[in-house]
Design an enzyme around this catalytic site. Structure first.
Site, PDB file in Angstrom:
ATOM      1  CB  CYS A 113     -16.044  10.058  32.688  1.00 25.75           C
ATOM      2  SG  CYS A 113     -14.710   9.801  33.249  1.00 25.75           S
ATOM      3  CG  HIS A 249     -18.086   6.022  32.768  1.00 28.41           C
ATOM      4  ND1 HIS A 249     -17.143   6.173  31.382  1.00 28.41           N
ATOM      5  CD2 HIS A 249     -17.512   6.513  33.606  1.00 28.41           C
ATOM      6  CE1 HIS A 249     -16.159   6.516  31.897  1.00 28.41           C
ATOM      7  NE2 HIS A 249     -16.245   6.806  33.286  1.00 28.41           N
ATOM      8  CG  ASN A 279     -12.585   5.765  32.637  1.00 24.88           C
ATOM      9  OD1 ASN A 279     -13.247   6.290  31.872  1.00 24.88           O
ATOM     10  ND2 ASN A 279     -12.976   6.129  34.129  1.00 24.88           N
TER      11      ASN A 279
HETATM   12  N1  COA Z   1      -2.043  -1.376  42.929  1.00 32.67           N
HETATM   13  C1  COA Z   1      -1.966  -1.989  44.103  1.00 32.67           C
HETATM   14  N2  COA Z   1      -2.463  -1.299  45.144  1.00 32.67           N
HETATM   15  C2  COA Z   1      -3.283  -0.070  44.942  1.00 32.67           C
HETATM   16  C3  COA Z   1      -3.408   0.466  43.559  1.00 32.67           C
HETATM   17  C4  COA Z   1      -2.746  -0.328  42.579  1.00 32.67           C
HETATM   18  N3  COA Z   1      -2.931   0.002  41.326  1.00 32.67           N
HETATM   19  N4  COA Z   1      -4.148   1.625  43.878  1.00 32.67           N
HETATM   20  C5  COA Z   1      -4.128   1.738  45.126  1.00 32.67           C
HETATM   21  N5  COA Z   1      -3.659   0.833  45.739  1.00 32.67           N
HETATM   22  C6  COA Z   1      -3.662   0.507  47.173  1.00 32.67           C
HETATM   23  C7  COA Z   1      -4.015   1.752  48.011  1.00 32.67           C
HETATM   24  O1  COA Z   1      -2.966   2.488  48.192  1.00 32.67           O
HETATM   25  C8  COA Z   1      -4.603   1.066  49.262  1.00 32.67           C
HETATM   26  O2  COA Z   1      -3.484   0.733  50.159  1.00 32.67           O
HETATM   27  P1  COA Z   1      -3.564   0.961  51.859  1.00 32.67           P
HETATM   28  O3  COA Z   1      -4.718   0.304  52.302  1.00 32.67           O
HETATM   29  O4  COA Z   1      -2.049   0.365  52.257  1.00 32.67           O
HETATM   30  O5  COA Z   1      -3.494   2.406  51.844  1.00 32.67           O
HETATM   31  C9  COA Z   1      -5.378   0.063  49.177  1.00 32.67           C
HETATM   32  O6  COA Z   1      -4.983  -0.274  47.592  1.00 32.67           O
HETATM   33  C10 COA Z   1      -7.017   0.317  49.071  1.00 32.67           C
HETATM   34  O7  COA Z   1      -7.128   1.381  48.332  1.00 32.67           O
HETATM   35  P2  COA Z   1      -8.668   1.800  47.855  1.00 32.67           P
HETATM   36  O8  COA Z   1      -8.462   3.188  47.100  1.00 32.67           O
HETATM   37  O9  COA Z   1      -9.367   2.057  49.026  1.00 32.67           O
HETATM   38  O10 COA Z   1      -8.942   1.023  46.801  1.00 32.67           O
HETATM   39  P3  COA Z   1     -10.392   0.553  46.218  1.00 32.67           P
HETATM   40  O11 COA Z   1     -10.900  -0.797  46.254  1.00 32.67           O
HETATM   41  O12 COA Z   1     -11.297   1.748  46.644  1.00 32.67           O
HETATM   42  O13 COA Z   1     -10.034   0.731  44.622  1.00 32.67           O
HETATM   43  C11 COA Z   1     -10.145   2.492  42.753  1.00 32.67           C
HETATM   44  C12 COA Z   1      -9.429   1.822  44.235  1.00 32.67           C
HETATM   45  C13 COA Z   1      -9.463   3.397  42.383  1.00 32.67           C
HETATM   46  C14 COA Z   1     -10.222   1.046  41.800  1.00 32.67           C
HETATM   47  C15 COA Z   1     -11.574   2.662  43.110  1.00 32.67           C
HETATM   48  O14 COA Z   1     -11.738   3.250  44.335  1.00 32.67           O
HETATM   49  C16 COA Z   1     -12.393   2.965  41.997  1.00 32.67           C
HETATM   50  O15 COA Z   1     -12.688   2.635  41.070  1.00 32.67           O
HETATM   51  N6  COA Z   1     -13.043   4.368  42.370  1.00 32.67           N
HETATM   52  C17 COA Z   1     -13.896   4.942  41.389  1.00 32.67           C
HETATM   53  C18 COA Z   1     -12.673   5.513  40.217  1.00 32.67           C
HETATM   54  C19 COA Z   1     -13.503   6.400  39.020  1.00 32.67           C
HETATM   55  O16 COA Z   1     -14.525   5.657  38.639  1.00 32.67           O
HETATM   56  N7  COA Z   1     -13.153   7.250  38.560  1.00 32.67           N
HETATM   57  C20 COA Z   1     -13.355   7.674  37.460  1.00 32.67           C
HETATM   58  C21 COA Z   1     -14.799   8.339  37.640  1.00 32.67           C
HETATM   59  S1  COA Z   1     -15.009   8.645  36.066  1.00 32.67           S
END
Ligand code: COA
Length: 322
Positions: A113, A249, A279
């Site tokens: 990214c 980004h 993204n």
């Molecule tokens: N729909 C519904 N629930 C989802 C889900 C989806 N698409 N994806 C994950 N969950 C669930 C998880 O399983 C978890 O459930 P649990 O509590 O029963 O285990 C819950 O939602 C919370 O998951 P978590 O990973 O803690 O959520 P979050 O608030 O951190 O959001 C992201 C997840 C991926 C959106 C967030 O962490 C993020 O944006 N991270 C950075 C990713 C990124 O930028 N990557 C690229 C870098 S270039």
């Protein structure tokens, strides 16, 4: 002294749109969850016969036209991509052929990214050194090809697209500074565990899909992007008040909001396309930049901070006067 300036930008998104409602039918997710946790409403996905080079070509032609150049005047091509059409030739060489340009250096940069920021930093150095006058710098991805469409933790986040800029040699700045970083110790947090040389994981899986520990990445991204804001401002002897626009980004609305807060920038000076694009990895920053330049928000003379964070881990920024 020679600087590099933005002479033109271009962007391209594939026609096919994938909405959150459609994703609800594919994995156990909801539109509300995706909007609330990421800010994403929809993303574009390349057609089966559409490749990264196809997307890059559209964006490149638009950027060259905006710069009022002929393709033959381009003397450097850098494509940032993690999803090249082929192992080789590079996507940059495939694109060079399509644009009927012959002889200039053309190569790909792989920094996930952060790829476009890396490519911009490299092109800026070519121009400052007098080795190029009109550099075509592109971020282009078909991330949909390495997304596991059964994994709700990743498949809701990504989209396809391409963004391009023409950087031109100039007596006035332009790009004020670029800052590129990486730390491989965090590589496993965001990875495709197989590839060309490593053909299978320890478990015998061979198909190259993306894996991500989203929560860990989130925390590191917020801290790292905060630090790079400080580094960029200090290097230019500037304060937050000197920055007119943040073009970040586009990974997650909440990560962008944290960086905007660090810069004390109001929301209407932050370019946000994540709702519409998802993204798009290396394409995300140049696509967002193109949107805000074409709709007239970013104007000549204004100071713009570009930043990105991604797999590697890699991160970087570019401060420029438009
Ligand atoms: N729909 C519904 N629930 C989802 C889900 C989806 N698409 N994806 C994950 N969950 C669930 C998880 O399983 C978890 O459930 P649990 O509590 O029963 O285990 C819950 O939602 C919370 O998951 P978590 O990973 O803690 O959520 P979050 O608030 O951190 O959001 C992201 C997840 C991926 C959106 C967030 O962490 C993020 O944006 N991270 C950075 C990713 C990124 O930028 N990557 C690229 C870098 S270039």
């Amino acid at each position: 002294m020679t600087y590099s300036r933005l002479a033109g930008t271009g962007g391209y998104l594939p026609e096919k749109v994938l909405t959150n409602a459609e994703l609800e039918k594919m994995v156990d997710t909801t539109d509300a969850w995706i909007r609330e946790r990421t800010g994403i409403h929809k993303r574009h996905v390349a057609a089966d016969d559409e490749t990264t080079c196809d997307l890059a070509e559209h964006a490149a032609r638009r950027a060259i036209e905006a710069a009022a150049l002929n393709a033959g005047e381009i003397d450097l091509i850098i494509v940032a991509t993690t999803t090249p059409d082929q192992i080789f030739p590079s996507t940059a060489c495939l694109l060079q052929q399509r644009l009927d340009i012959h002889g200039c250096p053309a190569f790909d940069v792989q920094a996930v990214c952060t790829g476009f920021i890396y490519a911009l930093g490299i092109a800026d150095k070519f121009i400052r050194a007098g080795s190029a006058r009109n550099a075509l710098v592109i971020g282009a991805e078909t991330l949909s090809r390495i997304v596991d469409w059964t994994d709700r933790k990743t498949c809701v986040l990504f989209g396809d697209g391409a963004g391009a800029v023409v950087l031109q040699a100039s007596a006035t700045p332009g790009i004020l500074s670029t800052h590129l970083h990486a730390d491989g110790q965090y590589g496993a947090l965001l990875q495709v565990p197989t590839g060309v040389s490593k053909r299978a994981t320890e478990d015998g899986d061979s198909y190259p899909y993306m894996e991500m520990q989203g929560n860990e990445i989130f925390k590191i991204a917020v801290n790292t992007l905060g630090r790079i804001v400080d580094e960029t401002l200090a290097a230019n002897d500037m304060t937050q008040a000197d920055v007119d626009w943040l073009v970040p980004h586009q990974a997650n609305q909440r990560i962008i909001a944290a960086t905007a807060k660090k810069l004390k920038l109001p929301e209407d000076h932050v370019v946000m396309t994540v709702q519409e694009h998802g993204n798009t990895s290396a394409a995300s920053v140049p696509l967002a930049l193109d949107v805000a330049i074409r709709d007239g928000r970013i104007r000549r003379g204004e100071t713009v901070l570009l930043e990105a964070f991604g797999g590697g881990l890699t991160w970087g920024s570019a401060l420029l006067r438009y």
